[in-house]
Design an enzyme around this catalytic site. Structure first.
Site, PDB file in Angstrom:
ATOM      1  N   ASP A  37       0.866  -1.180   0.000  1.00  0.00           N
ATOM      2  CA  ASP A  37       0.000   0.000   0.000  1.00  0.00           C
ATOM      3  C   ASP A  37       0.906   1.235   0.000  1.00  0.00           C
ATOM      4  OD1 ASP A  37      -3.257   0.268   0.978  1.00  0.00           O
ATOM      5  OD2 ASP A  37      -2.053   2.101   1.023  1.00  0.00           O
ATOM      6  N   TYR A 157     -14.269   6.409 -12.629  1.00  0.00           N
ATOM      7  CA  TYR A 157     -14.278   5.263 -11.708  1.00  0.00           C
ATOM      8  C   TYR A 157     -14.942   4.058 -12.374  1.00  0.00           C
ATOM      9  CZ  TYR A 157     -15.210   2.379  -7.576  1.00  0.00           C
ATOM     10  OH  TYR A 157     -15.258   1.329  -6.676  1.00  0.00           O
TER      11      TYR A 157
HETATM   12  P1  NAD Z   1     -10.091   1.981   1.017  1.00  0.00           P
HETATM   13  O1  NAD Z   1      -9.958   3.420   0.696  1.00  0.00           O
HETATM   14  O2  NAD Z   1     -10.487   1.602   2.399  1.00  0.00           O
HETATM   15  O3  NAD Z   1      -8.749   1.196   0.625  1.00  0.00           O
HETATM   16  C1  NAD Z   1      -8.062   1.441  -0.578  1.00  0.00           C
HETATM   17  C2  NAD Z   1      -6.567   1.341  -0.303  1.00  0.00           C
HETATM   18  O4  NAD Z   1      -5.865   1.511  -1.557  1.00  0.00           O
HETATM   19  C3  NAD Z   1      -6.031   2.433   0.642  1.00  0.00           C
HETATM   20  O5  NAD Z   1      -5.320   1.842   1.724  1.00  0.00           O
HETATM   21  C4  NAD Z   1      -5.116   3.262  -0.227  1.00  0.00           C
HETATM   22  O6  NAD Z   1      -3.991   3.796   0.457  1.00  0.00           O
HETATM   23  C5  NAD Z   1      -4.680   2.240  -1.280  1.00  0.00           C
HETATM   24  N1  NAD Z   1      -4.169   2.879  -2.501  1.00  0.00           N
HETATM   25  C6  NAD Z   1      -4.729   3.878  -3.224  1.00  0.00           C
HETATM   26  N2  NAD Z   1      -3.923   4.218  -4.254  1.00  0.00           N
HETATM   27  C7  NAD Z   1      -2.829   3.399  -4.171  1.00  0.00           C
HETATM   28  C8  NAD Z   1      -1.646   3.274  -4.939  1.00  0.00           C
HETATM   29  N3  NAD Z   1      -1.416   4.033  -6.026  1.00  0.00           N
HETATM   30  N4  NAD Z   1      -0.727   2.347  -4.581  1.00  0.00           N
HETATM   31  C9  NAD Z   1      -0.936   1.574  -3.482  1.00  0.00           C
HETATM   32  N5  NAD Z   1      -2.037   1.655  -2.710  1.00  0.00           N
HETATM   33  C10 NAD Z   1      -2.978   2.563  -3.048  1.00  0.00           C
HETATM   34  O7  NAD Z   1     -11.176   1.418  -0.019  1.00  0.00           O
HETATM   35  P2  NAD Z   1     -11.837  -0.019  -0.227  1.00  0.00           P
HETATM   36  O8  NAD Z   1     -13.289   0.158  -0.197  1.00  0.00           O
HETATM   37  O9  NAD Z   1     -11.216  -1.051   0.636  1.00  0.00           O
HETATM   38  O10 NAD Z   1     -11.434  -0.265  -1.753  1.00  0.00           O
HETATM   39  C11 NAD Z   1     -10.780  -1.434  -2.214  1.00  0.00           C
HETATM   40  C12 NAD Z   1     -11.285  -1.747  -3.618  1.00  0.00           C
HETATM   41  O11 NAD Z   1     -12.668  -2.108  -3.522  1.00  0.00           O
HETATM   42  C13 NAD Z   1     -11.214  -0.554  -4.580  1.00  0.00           C
HETATM   43  O12 NAD Z   1     -10.715  -0.999  -5.816  1.00  0.00           O
HETATM   44  C14 NAD Z   1     -12.657  -0.143  -4.719  1.00  0.00           C
HETATM   45  O13 NAD Z   1     -12.910   0.414  -5.985  1.00  0.00           O
HETATM   46  C15 NAD Z   1     -13.381  -1.450  -4.524  1.00  0.00           C
HETATM   47  N6  NAD Z   1     -14.783  -1.296  -4.133  1.00  0.00           N
HETATM   48  C16 NAD Z   1     -15.110  -0.651  -2.971  1.00  0.00           C
HETATM   49  C17 NAD Z   1     -16.456  -0.491  -2.649  1.00  0.00           C
HETATM   50  C18 NAD Z   1     -16.901   0.217  -1.384  1.00  0.00           C
HETATM   51  O14 NAD Z   1     -18.065   0.600  -1.286  1.00  0.00           O
HETATM   52  N7  NAD Z   1     -16.041   0.386  -0.416  1.00  0.00           N
HETATM   53  C19 NAD Z   1     -17.446  -0.982  -3.509  1.00  0.00           C
HETATM   54  C20 NAD Z   1     -17.073  -1.639  -4.669  1.00  0.00           C
HETATM   55  C21 NAD Z   1     -15.732  -1.786  -4.975  1.00  0.00           C
END
Ligand code: NAD
Length: 260
Positions: A37, A157
């Site tokens: 991360d 997105y």
């Molecule tokens: P989150 O923000 O809690 O976690 C995302 C993590 O990605 C963070 O720790 C951030 O530091 C890291 N990150 C961002 N850019 C980065 C980079 N360039 N290099 C390394 N790390 C990086 O969000 P989440 O909800 O856990 O998201 C995880 C995945 O799930 C994402 O791809 C998101 O699109 C997908 N998703 C989330 C939801 C939701 O409602 N939370 C729904 C559908 C899909």
């Protein structure tokens, strides 16, 4: 039963949300886990959580949208543990919500690079280490990848998420030769930082075009967002031999949100 003993897992986005929960679950199931991360401080917290429960893990600050950064991290994992079996791809942002007319090319590129190009780079640089013995790649996309009901203002997105779905299918076909499975999971709203960020931008979403209700609570099964741990259970299933004949699939984990 400890299903993943002897396996090495790489988890991106491991500092938070779905990636964090995935890393903890895979470690509980016996895998050695590499946590990747950008956020070093939060990575440390996840590392300590896993190690305090007797799990084995390393944390490596990585920018997954940067080819050299992800390549170096994978080389570090391989030099330490020799093999790689499980890749759980979760790093992502939802970017700036904006009409297409107002969305800057820089904001578009940032979202596509962070969510989609990073997926390509993580898979590409992992292949040399998965090839010999096969493995399982799980890509976290979103229901936004093929639906529009909550997408207004989220063109970048949603495009990145649709791209992950298409890439997952191509990779599944191409890598089947090596016994590498690739599956894409599509969560609905999940209770994480990204989701809070979505709500912070909700006014912006409404202002962009047709008024919409963002579907938090609109998950027919439980009238709530999913918990990251519930998504991690699906990632574990796809990482384990319980899914050994499944590849190229898109699995929705949304409490029925996409049925509405
Ligand atoms: P989150 O923000 O809690 O976690 C995302 C993590 O990605 C963070 O720790 C951030 O530091 C890291 N990150 C961002 N850019 C980065 C980079 N360039 N290099 C390394 N790390 C990086 O969000 P989440 O909800 O856990 O998201 C995880 C995945 O799930 C994402 O791809 C998101 O699109 C997908 N998703 C989330 C939801 C939701 O409602 N939370 C729904 C559908 C899909």
């Amino acid at each position: 039963m400890i299903a993943l003993t002897g396996k090495v897992a790489l988890v991106t986005g491991a500092a938070s949300g779905i990636g964090r929960a995935s890393a903890i679950t895979l470690a509980e199931q016996g895998a050695r886990v590499a946590l990747l991360d950008l956020d070093e401080e939060k990575l440390q917290e996840v590392k300590e959580t896993i190690m305090s429960s007797g799990g084995e893990c390393i944390a490596i600050k990585t920018d997954v949208s940067d080819s050299e950064s992800i390549k170096e991290s994978i080389e570090t994992i391989s030099s330490l543990w020799s093999q790689l079996h499980i890749i759980s791809i979760n790093a992502g942002i939802n970017g700036t919500f904006s009409s297409i007319e107002e969305l800057s090319p820089e904001d578009w590129t940032k979202t596509i690079d962070t969510n989609l190009t990073s997926t390509f780079l993580t898979v590409k640089h992992s292949i040399p280490y998965l090839k010999a013995q096969g493995g399982s790649i799980i890509i976290t996309s979103s229901i936004n990848g093929n639906r529009t009901f909550s997408n207004i203002g989220m063109s970048a997105y949603s495009s990145s998420k649709a791209g992950q779905m298409a890439f997952g299918k191509m990779a599944a076909l191409e890598l089947s030769t090596y016994g590498i499975r690739v599956n894409v999971i599509c969560p609905g709203a999940v209770d994480t930082n990204i989701e809070s960020n979505t709500f912070r931008q909700e006014d912006k979403l409404k202002e962009v075009a047709i008024p919409i209700e963002y579907p938090n609570g609109n998950q027919p099964l439980a009238k709530r967002s999913a918990k990251p741990e519930e998504v991690a259970d699906l990632i574990f299933f796809l990482a384990s031999d319980a899914s050994k004949h499944i590849t190229g699939s898109e699995m929705f984990i949304d409490g029925g949100e996409s049925l509405l």
